[in-house]
Scaffold this motif. Structure first.
Motif, mmCIF file in Angstrom:
data_model
loop_
_atom_site.group_PDB
_atom_site.id
_atom_site.type_symbol
_atom_site.label_atom_id
_atom_site.label_comp_id
_atom_site.label_asym_id
_atom_site.label_seq_id
_atom_site.Cartn_x
_atom_site.Cartn_y
_atom_site.Cartn_z
ATOM 1 N N ALA A 22 -77.562 7.077 95.582
ATOM 2 C CA ALA A 22 -78.191 6.488 96.655
ATOM 3 C C ALA A 22 -78.812 7.406 97.608
ATOM 4 C CB ALA A 22 -77.082 5.666 97.597
ATOM 5 N N VAL A 23 -78.505 8.771 97.447
ATOM 6 C CA VAL A 23 -79.223 9.874 98.505
ATOM 7 C C VAL A 23 -80.355 10.541 97.447
ATOM 8 C CG1 VAL A 23 -78.597 11.693 99.698
ATOM 9 C CG2 VAL A 23 -77.190 9.611 100.012
ATOM 10 N N ILE A 31 -86.211 17.707 88.814
ATOM 11 C CA ILE A 31 -85.871 18.585 90.276
ATOM 12 C C ILE A 31 -85.527 17.442 90.998
ATOM 13 C CG2 ILE A 31 -86.962 20.072 92.108
ATOM 14 C CD1 ILE A 31 -86.834 21.329 89.300
ATOM 15 N N VAL A 32 -84.714 18.203 92.069
ATOM 16 C CA VAL A 32 -83.937 16.942 93.041
ATOM 17 C C VAL A 32 -84.862 16.441 93.831
ATOM 18 C CG1 VAL A 32 -83.199 18.918 94.579
ATOM 19 C CG2 VAL A 32 -81.793 16.643 94.700
ATOM 20 N N VAL A 33 -84.809 15.250 94.343
ATOM 21 C CA VAL A 33 -85.468 14.795 95.597
ATOM 22 C C VAL A 33 -84.483 13.853 96.355
ATOM 23 C CG1 VAL A 33 -87.142 12.958 96.021
ATOM 24 C CG2 VAL A 33 -87.491 14.246 94.062
ATOM 25 N N VAL A 34 -84.516 14.220 97.691
ATOM 26 C CA VAL A 34 -83.591 13.722 98.679
ATOM 27 C C VAL A 34 -84.387 12.341 99.285
ATOM 28 C CG1 VAL A 34 -82.619 13.831 100.932
ATOM 29 C CG2 VAL A 34 -82.875 15.830 99.297
ATOM 30 N N LEU A 35 -83.523 11.325 99.019
ATOM 31 C CA LEU A 35 -84.433 9.935 99.193
ATOM 32 C C LEU A 35 -84.096 9.517 100.833
ATOM 33 C CD1 LEU A 35 -82.790 8.128 96.225
ATOM 34 C CD2 LEU A 35 -85.175 9.029 96.600
ATOM 35 N N VAL A 47 -71.984 12.842 99.073
ATOM 36 C CA VAL A 47 -72.948 13.919 99.390
ATOM 37 C C VAL A 47 -72.237 15.378 99.549
ATOM 38 C CG1 VAL A 47 -74.604 14.918 100.718
ATOM 39 C CG2 VAL A 47 -74.733 12.379 100.350
ATOM 40 N N ARG A 48 -71.194 15.068 100.003
ATOM 41 C CA ARG A 48 -70.402 16.761 100.325
ATOM 42 C C ARG A 48 -69.745 17.144 98.747
ATOM 43 N NH1 ARG A 48 -67.722 14.592 105.518
ATOM 44 N NH2 ARG A 48 -68.775 15.816 107.043
ATOM 45 N N GLU A 49 -69.456 15.989 97.869
ATOM 46 C CA GLU A 49 -69.022 16.463 96.701
ATOM 47 C C GLU A 49 -70.511 16.854 95.874
ATOM 48 O OE1 GLU A 49 -66.218 16.802 93.421
ATOM 49 O OE2 GLU A 49 -66.080 16.530 95.930
#
Length: 63
Positions: A22-23, A31-35, A47-49
């Motif tokens: 969800a994040v 490549i990572v994208v923050v939503l 998210v911490r995990e």
């Protein structure tokens, strides 16, 4: 709380997406994208995990 992603460091492992979909997402190159700008309280543990599991240390939490 927010999460920052260093897209130059990301190695496209996808652990973040599998842990907190969800994040996080991945672009066409993997490549990572923050939503989201601010992490919803119900997603914070995931998210911490994801930050902990990132093999390239491309993610970090900030206030």
């Amino acid at each position: 709380m927010r999460v920052q992603a260093d897209r130059d460091v990301c190695i496209s492992a996808g652990n973040c997406v599998m842990t907190a979909g969800a994040v996080f997402d991945q672009d066409d190159d993997g490549i990572v994208v923050v939503l989201v700008d601010d992490i919803p309280d119900e997603e914070l543990d995931r998210v911490r995990e994801a930050v902990k599991l990132c093999p390239s240390s491309a993610l970090r939490l900030v206030d």
